[in-house]
Structure formats: C-alpha cells, structure tokens
Enzyme design. Structure first.
Site, PDB file in Angstrom:
ATOM      1  N   GLY A  49       0.832  -1.189   0.000  1.00 46.45           N
ATOM      2  CA  GLY A  49       0.000   0.000   0.000  1.00 46.45           C
ATOM      3  C   GLY A  49       0.869   1.242   0.000  1.00 46.45           C
ATOM      4  O   GLY A  49       2.025   1.203   0.428  1.00 46.45           O
ATOM      5  N   GLN A  54       2.537   9.885   1.211  1.00 46.76           N
ATOM      6  CA  GLN A  54       3.849   9.234   1.141  1.00 46.76           C
ATOM      7  C   GLN A  54       4.548   9.527  -0.185  1.00 46.76           C
ATOM      8  O   GLN A  54       5.759   9.385  -0.280  1.00 46.76           O
ATOM      9  CB  GLN A  54       3.714   7.723   1.310  1.00 46.76           C
ATOM     10  CG  GLN A  54       3.331   7.288   2.703  1.00 46.76           C
ATOM     11  CD  GLN A  54       3.237   5.788   2.762  1.00 46.76           C
ATOM     12  OE1 GLN A  54       2.188   5.230   2.431  1.00 46.76           O
ATOM     13  NE2 GLN A  54       4.304   5.126   3.173  1.00 46.76           N
ATOM     14  N   CYS A 107       6.601   0.197   7.246  1.00 44.08           N
ATOM     15  CA  CYS A 107       6.100   1.328   6.471  1.00 44.08           C
ATOM     16  C   CYS A 107       7.179   1.775   5.494  1.00 44.08           C
ATOM     17  O   CYS A 107       8.341   1.910   5.872  1.00 44.08           O
ATOM     18  CB  CYS A 107       5.728   2.472   7.413  1.00 44.08           C
ATOM     19  SG  CYS A 107       5.135   3.939   6.576  1.00 44.08           S
ATOM     20  N   LEU A 108       6.775   2.010   4.251  1.00 44.80           N
ATOM     21  CA  LEU A 108       7.733   2.437   3.233  1.00 44.80           C
ATOM     22  C   LEU A 108       8.368   3.781   3.558  1.00 44.80           C
ATOM     23  O   LEU A 108       9.467   4.068   3.095  1.00 44.80           O
ATOM     24  CB  LEU A 108       7.061   2.483   1.854  1.00 44.80           C
ATOM     25  CG  LEU A 108       6.513   1.155   1.341  1.00 44.80           C
ATOM     26  CD1 LEU A 108       5.838   1.339  -0.012  1.00 44.80           C
ATOM     27  CD2 LEU A 108       7.605   0.101   1.259  1.00 44.80           C
ATOM     28  N   HIS A 149      -3.934   1.210   7.827  1.00 44.90           N
ATOM     29  CA  HIS A 149      -2.597   1.808   7.815  1.00 44.90           C
ATOM     30  C   HIS A 149      -2.565   2.996   6.852  1.00 44.90           C
ATOM     31  O   HIS A 149      -2.078   4.074   7.196  1.00 44.90           O
ATOM     32  CB  HIS A 149      -1.581   0.730   7.406  1.00 44.90           C
ATOM     33  CG  HIS A 149      -0.178   1.201   7.273  1.00 44.90           C
ATOM     34  ND1 HIS A 149       0.806   0.813   8.149  1.00 44.90           N
ATOM     35  CD2 HIS A 149       0.433   2.001   6.366  1.00 44.90           C
ATOM     36  CE1 HIS A 149       1.960   1.364   7.786  1.00 44.90           C
ATOM     37  NE2 HIS A 149       1.746   2.092   6.706  1.00 44.90           N
ATOM     38  N   GLU A 150      -3.096   2.793   5.636  1.00 44.80           N
ATOM     39  CA  GLU A 150      -3.054   3.866   4.631  1.00 44.80           C
ATOM     40  C   GLU A 150      -3.967   5.027   5.005  1.00 44.80           C
ATOM     41  O   GLU A 150      -3.617   6.193   4.790  1.00 44.80           O
ATOM     42  CB  GLU A 150      -3.391   3.324   3.244  1.00 44.80           C
ATOM     43  CG  GLU A 150      -2.455   2.225   2.741  1.00 44.80           C
ATOM     44  CD  GLU A 150      -0.964   2.539   2.844  1.00 44.80           C
ATOM     45  OE1 GLU A 150      -0.566   3.728   2.787  1.00 44.80           O
ATOM     46  OE2 GLU A 150      -0.175   1.591   3.003  1.00 44.80           O
ATOM     47  N   HIS A 153      -2.220   7.239   7.332  1.00 49.78           N
ATOM     48  CA  HIS A 153      -1.334   8.166   6.607  1.00 49.78           C
ATOM     49  C   HIS A 153      -2.097   9.396   6.137  1.00 49.78           C
ATOM     50  O   HIS A 153      -1.596  10.516   6.223  1.00 49.78           O
ATOM     51  CB  HIS A 153      -0.694   7.493   5.393  1.00 49.78           C
ATOM     52  CG  HIS A 153       0.556   6.760   5.697  1.00 49.78           C
ATOM     53  ND1 HIS A 153       1.700   7.368   6.180  1.00 49.78           N
ATOM     54  CD2 HIS A 153       0.872   5.448   5.578  1.00 49.78           C
ATOM     55  CE1 HIS A 153       2.649   6.473   6.354  1.00 49.78           C
ATOM     56  NE2 HIS A 153       2.168   5.287   5.998  1.00 49.78           N
TER      57      HIS A 153
END
Length: 181
Positions: A49, A54, A107-108, A149-150, A153
């Site tokens: 995701g 991000q 997390c990226l 999670h997204e 963000h």
C-alpha cells in the site's frame, strides 16, 4: 500547478507531508496518472500500500495491491485480497469489527522500522474509484490492516504513533537516526 507523476518519490520520515491531514480529491486524468505512478513506486519498494502523502501529495488517496492467499479464511463477501492494484479516493472506514489484535507492521516511509500495533481485524470502508464510482466493501486480515494503515497516513498518523510501548522502545534509536538524517 500541474503535477509531474514521474517526479514523485516515496517520502521518508520526518518529512513534513507525512504529518499532513490530506484533502479530498476528484477522479481527474491527473489523479489517474498519479495513481499509476504510486502503484509503480509501491511495487518498486515491494509494499502492499502507498498513500498519496507518502508520495508527497496532500491528497486523500491511496493505492494497494495484495495478492490472493489460498490459505486466507474469510466470511462470505469479506475481502482478503485486491483484484490487482486498486486506487481508493476519499476512503472512510465506516465500521470496524472485533477486538484489536497485535500484528507487526512496517512502512515504506520508515525504512527498517517494524513494530507491533493493535488494529481491529475486520473493517468496512467506503471510497470512490478512479472512474468516480462509489464503493463499500468489508475486508479482514492483512487487507483490513493495509486499509487502516493507509487511512492513518491520510490523517497524518504513522505506525510509530500507534505501536505498543515495547515496540516503540525497540525502534527508538532507528527513529532518532531517521530524524537526524
């Protein structure tokens, strides 16, 4: 000001955009181009995701791709995977079900940092697709966790804000190293 999708990159903590509450977005050709670039970035980083924040944009949009797992068990009509890459515009968690369970997340935007955090195991989410159609679906397991999670963000919330105290302690030096870079 036109966005050049090719210039988008994954933002690394503590970049300010990661703490921004994203604004709603309409399904325009520019948004579709950005969504495709985000899918490429997500795949390149081997993620499941990626939120627009991000990628450096204050847009209420994320992309996800979670292949089907034949071992995954879900009630009829509850999703555990995506049908290829999907883009979600203006997503909202409508309901959550079940006691929060702990699971390790990464997390990226926080490379090398992983920790346990609690999330409800099943959620129902509403969103608009890239063609402007509104959808509502329920998900469980990793897909439900990804959606949550997204959306975090998109609200300026990171996994380090929700980790258990033990996980937060374990990653403290790695977080400080990112803050110093």
């Amino acid at each position: 000001m036109a966005i050049e999708p090719a210039n988008l990159r994954i933002q690394i903590y503590p970049t300010e955009i990661l703490r921004v509450k994203a604004d709603e977005v309409d399904p325009t050709p520019e948004v579709r181009a950005v969504a495709q670039r985000m899918i490429d970035l997500m795949r390149g980083a081997e993620g499941i995701g990626l939120a627009a924040t991000q990628a450096g944009l204050p847009w209420r949009m994320f992309v996800a791709e979670l292949p089907s797992d034949p071992e995954a068990d879900a009630p009829e009509g509850v999703r555990v995977a995506t049908d290829g890459p999907e883009a979600y515009l203006n997503p909202v968690i409508d309901t959550s079900d079940g006691a929060p369970t702990l699971f390790e997340e990464g997390c990226l935007s926080l490379p090398g940092i992983r920790g346990e955090l609690p999330r409800p195991p099943t959620v129902t989410m509403s969103w608009t697709d890239l063609e402007g159609q509104r959808h509502t679906a329920s998900a469980t397991g990793l897909l439900a966790r990804c959606w949550q999670h997204e959306i975090d963000h998109l609200d300026g919330v990171l996994i380090i804000d929700k980790m258990t105290q033990l996980s937060r302690t374990k990653v403290r030096s790695a977080v400080k190293a990112l803050e110093r870079r």
